[in-house]
Design an enzyme around this catalytic site. Sequence first.
Site, PDB file in Angstrom:
ATOM      1  N   HIS A 111       0.832  -1.216   0.000  1.00  0.00           N
ATOM      2  CA  HIS A 111       0.000   0.000   0.000  1.00  0.00           C
ATOM      3  C   HIS A 111       0.865   1.265   0.000  1.00  0.00           C
ATOM      4  CE1 HIS A 111      -3.944  -1.987   0.861  1.00  0.00           C
ATOM      5  NE2 HIS A 111      -3.161  -2.899   1.383  1.00  0.00           N
ATOM      6  N   ASN A 115     -10.254  -2.705   2.613  1.00  0.00           N
ATOM      7  CA  ASN A 115      -9.998  -2.672   1.172  1.00  0.00           C
ATOM      8  C   ASN A 115     -11.302  -2.405   0.436  1.00  0.00           C
ATOM      9  OD1 ASN A 115      -7.231  -3.201   1.227  1.00  0.00           O
ATOM     10  ND2 ASN A 115      -7.494  -5.411   1.060  1.00  0.00           N
TER      11      ASN A 115
HETATM   12  C1  HEM Z   1      -8.060  -8.380   4.833  1.00  0.00           C
HETATM   13  C2  HEM Z   1      -6.794  -8.286   4.616  1.00  0.00           C
HETATM   14  C3  HEM Z   1      -6.056  -6.998   4.564  1.00  0.00           C
HETATM   15  C4  HEM Z   1      -6.497  -5.724   4.342  1.00  0.00           C
HETATM   16  C5  HEM Z   1      -7.908  -5.282   4.085  1.00  0.00           C
HETATM   17  C6  HEM Z   1      -5.368  -4.844   4.428  1.00  0.00           C
HETATM   18  C7  HEM Z   1      -5.424  -3.488   4.266  1.00  0.00           C
HETATM   19  C8  HEM Z   1      -4.357  -2.631   4.350  1.00  0.00           C
HETATM   20  C9  HEM Z   1      -4.379  -1.236   4.085  1.00  0.00           C
HETATM   21  C10 HEM Z   1      -5.591  -0.452   3.679  1.00  0.00           C
HETATM   22  C11 HEM Z   1      -3.132  -0.765   4.259  1.00  0.00           C
HETATM   23  C12 HEM Z   1      -2.681   0.666   4.025  1.00  0.00           C
HETATM   24  C13 HEM Z   1      -2.794   1.457   5.265  1.00  0.00           C
HETATM   25  C14 HEM Z   1      -2.427   2.883   4.987  1.00  0.00           C
HETATM   26  O1  HEM Z   1      -3.122   3.528   4.205  1.00  0.00           O
HETATM   27  O2  HEM Z   1      -1.438   3.345   5.581  1.00  0.00           O
HETATM   28  C15 HEM Z   1      -2.317  -1.846   4.659  1.00  0.00           C
HETATM   29  C16 HEM Z   1      -0.994  -1.760   4.944  1.00  0.00           C
HETATM   30  C17 HEM Z   1      -0.288  -2.792   5.423  1.00  0.00           C
HETATM   31  N1  HEM Z   1      -0.731  -4.084   5.613  1.00  0.00           N
HETATM   32 FE1  HEM Z   1      -2.507  -4.823   5.249  1.00  0.00          FE
HETATM   33  N2  HEM Z   1      -4.259  -5.571   4.715  1.00  0.00           N
HETATM   34  C18 HEM Z   1      -4.650  -6.895   4.812  1.00  0.00           C
HETATM   35  C19 HEM Z   1      -3.878  -7.960   5.141  1.00  0.00           C
HETATM   36  C20 HEM Z   1      -2.667  -7.834   5.668  1.00  0.00           C
HETATM   37  C21 HEM Z   1      -1.931  -8.891   6.274  1.00  0.00           C
HETATM   38  C22 HEM Z   1      -2.417 -10.329   6.410  1.00  0.00           C
HETATM   39  C23 HEM Z   1      -0.774  -8.368   6.700  1.00  0.00           C
HETATM   40  C24 HEM Z   1       0.355  -9.033   7.422  1.00  0.00           C
HETATM   41  C25 HEM Z   1       0.235 -10.103   8.152  1.00  0.00           C
HETATM   42  C26 HEM Z   1      -0.757  -6.967   6.344  1.00  0.00           C
HETATM   43  C27 HEM Z   1       0.266  -6.095   6.557  1.00  0.00           C
HETATM   44  C28 HEM Z   1       0.286  -4.787   6.165  1.00  0.00           C
HETATM   45  C29 HEM Z   1       1.433  -3.938   6.320  1.00  0.00           C
HETATM   46  C30 HEM Z   1       2.774  -4.351   6.891  1.00  0.00           C
HETATM   47  C31 HEM Z   1       1.070  -2.680   5.852  1.00  0.00           C
HETATM   48  C32 HEM Z   1       1.907  -1.416   5.806  1.00  0.00           C
HETATM   49  C33 HEM Z   1       1.555  -0.573   7.003  1.00  0.00           C
HETATM   50  C34 HEM Z   1       2.386   0.671   7.141  1.00  0.00           C
HETATM   51  O3  HEM Z   1       3.551   0.677   6.745  1.00  0.00           O
HETATM   52  O4  HEM Z   1       1.857   1.650   7.688  1.00  0.00           O
HETATM   53  N3  HEM Z   1      -1.940  -6.671   5.737  1.00  0.00           N
HETATM   54  N4  HEM Z   1      -3.087  -3.006   4.718  1.00  0.00           N
END
Ligand code: HEM
Length: 712
Positions: free
Chosen positions: A91, A164
Amino acid sequence: MTIKGKKSGAAPKKAPDAAGAGEVAKGAGGETHQVAGGDVATLTTAQGAPVADDQNTLRYGARGPALMEDFHFREKIFHFDHERIPERVVHARGYGAHGYFELTDSLADVTRADIFQRVGERTPAFVRFSTVAGAKGSFDLARDVRGFAVKLYTQEGNWDLVGNNIPVFFIQDAIKFPDMVHAVKPAPDRDFPQAQSAHDNFWDFISLTPESLHMIMWVMSDRAIPRSFRFMEGFAVHTFRLLDAQGRSTFVKFHWKPKLRLQSVVWNEAVKINGADPDFHRRDLWNAITSGDFPEWELGVQLFDEAFAEKFAFDVLDPTKLIPEEDVPVRIVGRLVLNRVVDNFFAETEQVAFCTQNVPPGIDFSNDPLLQGRNFSYLDTQIKRLGSPNFTHIPINAPKCPMAHFQQDGHMAMRNPIGRANYEPNSWGEAGGPREDPVRGFRSFAAEETGPKVRLRPESFADHYSQARQFVISQTPIEQKHIGDAITFELSKVERADIRARVVSHLRHIDENLAATVANGLGLPLPEPAKAARPVIADLPPSNALSIVRNGPHSFAGRKFGILLTDGADAGLFDALVTAAEKEKAIYEIVAPKIGGVTLSDGRALPAQQKIDGGPSVLFDAVAVIISADGATRLAGDAAARDFVTDAFAHCKFIGYAAEAIALFAKAGLADDLDDGCMVLKTDADVDGFVTACHALRFWDHEAKVDLDAGA
Ligand code: HEM
């Protein structure tokens, strides 16, 4: 050694500044010095020392070496050298805005969460939309999931709904997240392709991970190429819990529904938008908010209990499954309005840190193994990305409610606890700092869990195809065609034939027509169906909520006309169109051969917003071609003008045109194809009819007439 030269700091000669910023002076080398004075602030160093000259380093003599003593230069360059922080690991490309959430229907019956108690109350919010796979500098119209992350600054702590625009996910267990993300990102040896899933590694992983097939159907649908953030839904995906004051639990799924309803672009259009305006989505959000047309979504909840969860055909803890709205209706409880752009992109949008574990009292987690893993991952990655556990001190991340704790020190600590006590329990009475609150404080749902310690995927997660099939059969024929086209396109970029065949072997469980279309498009013999872990439930009923076309806009409000004008264009028609567009609350831009604009038939001069080769029709939702006979003849010889109309036609956009435009259509090869989607405009009534026709998403019949995709 002595180096001769002029003394530094000789005051340059001043004159009024043409740029309107105080006085301006020219230095000895002809460089520009804008000078403070009046309302214009004095430039200082980060230490606050006023700066006399920001154009020249301190050196020995005009042509001599720079001096280490130049603290202003050193401070400025050292700060610049450290401007970058790691981009998000996923993202990375995102765009944020401020707004508020307003409760319209109390949920006090099922939760004690403060935000859901008082109808009419507004809670400040910050939202960041994003693409998942691409780098920070990639383009907006990648075929990709869109992040829809909402931070709600409630009176009992920040609540992050990190969602999402698709209600399911690729994987069932967070332990697969690094593999899934590695597979979709550019291949590690060559570092391409950027922001694309159309490559071997991604489809290899998918073909070996059948649980991803439901999500794949969504990502191959037009959901993955939204018209703008304003026209897409958001979903928190997982099952969460709402808890009341007695600790009783109700399961909940959260939905955001756009007021403008759903709209996407088509793939051929997306590819061209990425070239014409890589910032298409962020520009759209910025323009909507700054023009006062505030984007809005409704918050909906699907509430259900253990009894429903027991009888539901799938496991409510499985994030690759949704609960059809027909089974559990979505209850609308509030609205989210975005009404303020950021002051600074980096400070707010880049530094905002969302985390699924940020929940206030009254909201709790389920055992969804993906959610549990996410709760761990976000905090960890943000400490790395923002450099310190004190990222909660950054204003965009800080709660707006009273807070008190004993966490202290660390890099960049902005607000350590005041006073002698930095621990508890303590004997310092009222001066001893904050205490627990057993009544207001957060309490987890008292779930009773038993079982051996195992690494074991539940059998209730084993159905990989039934909801994928339900999604496909819920689409209109044109949407089904787009899914087939998209998978064919993506697999055509996959070099290994065995991977292509393996993907098609899964499609056979989802929809035989889809499998046959893709196999045919790839020139591939239909493979045997993959081995399914569970037989497919083939009779799940279609769900209208899953189609974009069935949930498309009811008006042209918030959408954009591109009006192609030339000198001598019919002023009356133009005025009628503008009146109708404004009545509709639509946006319009004038596209003309020159950015300086055109002179209409009544002699009025109008500036243009786009020059024809910078304003292709892919940037608009519908187009009007109001050109003079002379203008049509000239534009007929212009490739960009011909593309303007052929693309509008191929992308199924409604086209309104002055009769004089026919020479351009003829040269563009469209003269024999003009049909009900192309309307000649002669009278005001014609213009009204055209604008009303544009309420529909697109005039899909055109797609049958153009060969956009060889695999179709
Ligand atoms: C339903 C599943 C998931 C959704 C809806 C989702 C949604 C998101 C969204 C919207 C962001 C961006 C946040 C922003 O705007 O700063 C994000 C970032 C991220 N997501 Fe997910 N994600 C999902 C699954 C996962 C999983 C399973 C993991 C890890 C186990 C993960 C790890 C991360 C990480 C590491 C970031 C970066 C956060 C940052 O650097 O601030 N996500 N995710």
